[in-house]
Design an enzyme around this catalytic site. Structure first.
Site, PDB file in Angstrom:
ATOM      1  N   LYS A   1      -5.846 -12.695  -2.115  1.00  0.00           N
ATOM      2  CA  LYS A   1      -5.185 -13.782  -1.401  1.00  0.00           C
ATOM      3  C   LYS A   1      -6.226 -14.650  -0.703  1.00  0.00           C
ATOM      4  O   LYS A   1      -7.276 -14.150  -0.286  1.00  0.00           O
ATOM      5  CB  LYS A   1      -4.237 -13.228  -0.332  1.00  0.00           C
TER       6      LYS A   1
ATOM      7  N   ARG B   1       6.815  -4.890  -5.943  1.00  0.00           N
ATOM      8  CA  ARG B   1       7.797  -4.449  -6.934  1.00  0.00           C
ATOM      9  C   ARG B   1       7.296  -3.223  -7.703  1.00  0.00           C
ATOM     10  O   ARG B   1       8.085  -2.441  -8.227  1.00  0.00           O
ATOM     11  CB  ARG B   1       8.134  -5.599  -7.876  1.00  0.00           C
TER      12      ARG B   1
END
Length: 454
Positions: free
Chosen positions: A233, A307
């Site tokens: 990120k 996920r």
């Protein structure tokens, strides 16, 4: 932090008067009150503290509001009123909400910084209302504390300690699978995401309640810090990633509400707890992993890790065929783009349950919004080398594709499933909702569960 609430029936009354009715109300008051209010009333404040005439103490407090049905009218009062004990002069239907907003507005995260103590308290005479406010506020305080804690002090082992303490408090059972044990017991994606960290990945498991009661299973994303992995990120995107365990915080808080209220359920709480770090053994874009359910997944982006840890936990949750399966996760920025940060989106395989939760949210001013499981978008996470990819080929519909990915690991034909995609963080202060960690959709969900399981 001690809650600013006591079980008592005495205190200075707080009256809430709609601005449109204020002049009419004032004209009906005795001359001393009328004169005092007219002299001291300020255009810059909606609070008027009226003293007793000729003796020490307060007669009452007047709060002018736009809409008297808004529970958050009391949300800033704990930090604004003089030290003392107060009662809420509202109708019985509004008492719970007003009292809860008062207490939630008193929250402070003071672990690392000394803050002035809040000395104003709300007195509630009705025992049932007092207990409900206390139980819900304690749970939301817990969620806020967990999310606000810096990652260095809120890693998988710390989440484990929190759940273990909760199990002990309510006479539940707690267990955990740690590190390479995850591979031995077939939780490969949880291990894969967390293996690069010195803080070992874990699957945390809390069980509580009568074994013969309906099975309710909660799953929470426990990514204690998300660097993005090798798909790193940018600094701005990483700044608040201590909150990426917000889904875990939500199910822990919801579990506390359920146990404190003694709902007649067999509760199970599963939290896959990891740190998504960067090291020589970090998982890579292009890797393929075989999940607990047997579905192979190609890693398109290591920053779509939530996920991945959830899918093994959901597969495990499904093995018991629970009556209801709910997960919470700080899963996608796409949901925040669609709904903003203050309105949580959720998905459901059962429309009656979805409608029930939305109705409860509107009733108790904890709104949630249903988004569609639009199956046509399943094609967006197609893989050429595995059964599916871990994220869509386009950023469009990102929250929906994430939900559809998770749906591959549940059995909606046998178990109703809800997935909440939440922010878990207030980016602006609102009455009763200070900056920082927040429990969103918890009261709506709990109130639905309380009506479902009586």
């Amino acid at each position: 932090m001690q809650l600013p609430i006591i079980h008592a029936d005495t205190g200075t009354p707080i009256k809430f008067i709609e601005k449109s009715n204020f002049d009419t109300w004032l004209s009906s008051q005795e001359s001393f009150v009328k004169s005092y209010v007219e002299v001291t009333r300020s255009a810059n404040s909606n609070i008027i503290v009226v003293p007793k005439q000729n003796v020490t103490g307060l007669e009452f407090v007047v709060v002018t509001v736009t809409d008297v049905t808004d529970m958050w009218n009391a949300g800033d009062l704990a930090k604004q009123l003089p030290n003392g004990q107060y009662t809420l002069d509202v109708n019985d239907d509004s008492l719970l909400g007003y009292a809860l907003s008062f207490v939630l507005g008193a929250y402070q995260f003071a672990v690392y910084k000394s803050l002035p103590a809040i000395e104003s308290k709300i007195a509630i005479a009705d025992e049932e209302t007092f207990n409900k406010v206390k139980q819900q506020a304690e749970a939301i305080y817990l969620v806020r504390d967990l999310v606000n804690m810096p990652a260095a002090d809120m890693m998988p082992q710390h989440l484990a300690e929190t759940m273990e303490e909760l199990a002990a408090r309510f006479d539940g059972q707690f267990s955990q699978i740690i590190g390479d044990e995850l591979l031995e017991q077939n939780y490969p994606t949880i291990h894969m995401v967390g293996r690069a960290s010195d803080n070992k990945p874990r699957l945390l498991d809390l069980v509580w309640g009568d074994e013969s009661a309906p099975k309710l299973t909660l799953v929470g994303k426990g990514v204690c810090f998300d660097s993005g992995g090798l798909d790193l990120k940018p600094a701005a995107g990483m700044r608040n990633m201590k909150k990426d365990m917000g889904g875990a915080a939500h199910v822990i808080g919801l579990a506390q509400m359920i146990m404190a209220a003694n709902l007649p359920v067999r509760l199970r709480v599963l939290v896959p707890a990891v740190e998504n770090a960067v090291s020589r053994n970090a998982f890579r874009p292009g890797d393929v992993i075989k999940t607990r359910k047997g579905i192979t997944v190609e890693i398109d982006n290591t920053d779509a890790e939530g996920r991945l840890v959830l899918c093994d936990a959901l597969a495990e949750a499904q093995t018991e065929n629970p009556d209801l399966l709910i997960d919470f996760a700080t899963l996608t920025g796409a949901c925040r783009i669609a709904l903003g940060t203050e309105l949580p989106g959720f998905y459901s395989t059962d429309q009656a349950i979805a409608s029930g939760i939305m109705a409860q949210g509107l009733q108790n001013q904890d709104p949630v919004w249903q988004l569609p499981l639009f199956d046509q978008y399943k094609a967006l996470f197609k893989s050429d080398v595995a059964d599916i990819a871990n994220c869509g080929s386009t950023p469009f519909g990102g929250s929906i594709t994430a939900a559809l990915y998770l749906k591959e690991f549940v059995e909606p034909a046998t178990t109703p499933w809800l997935h909440f995609d939440v922010m878990a963080y207030n980016i602006r202060p609102l009455p009763g909702r200070p900056l920082g960690g927040e429990g969103l959709g918890l009261r709506a969900t709990f109130d639905y569960l309380a009506t479902r399981y009586k």
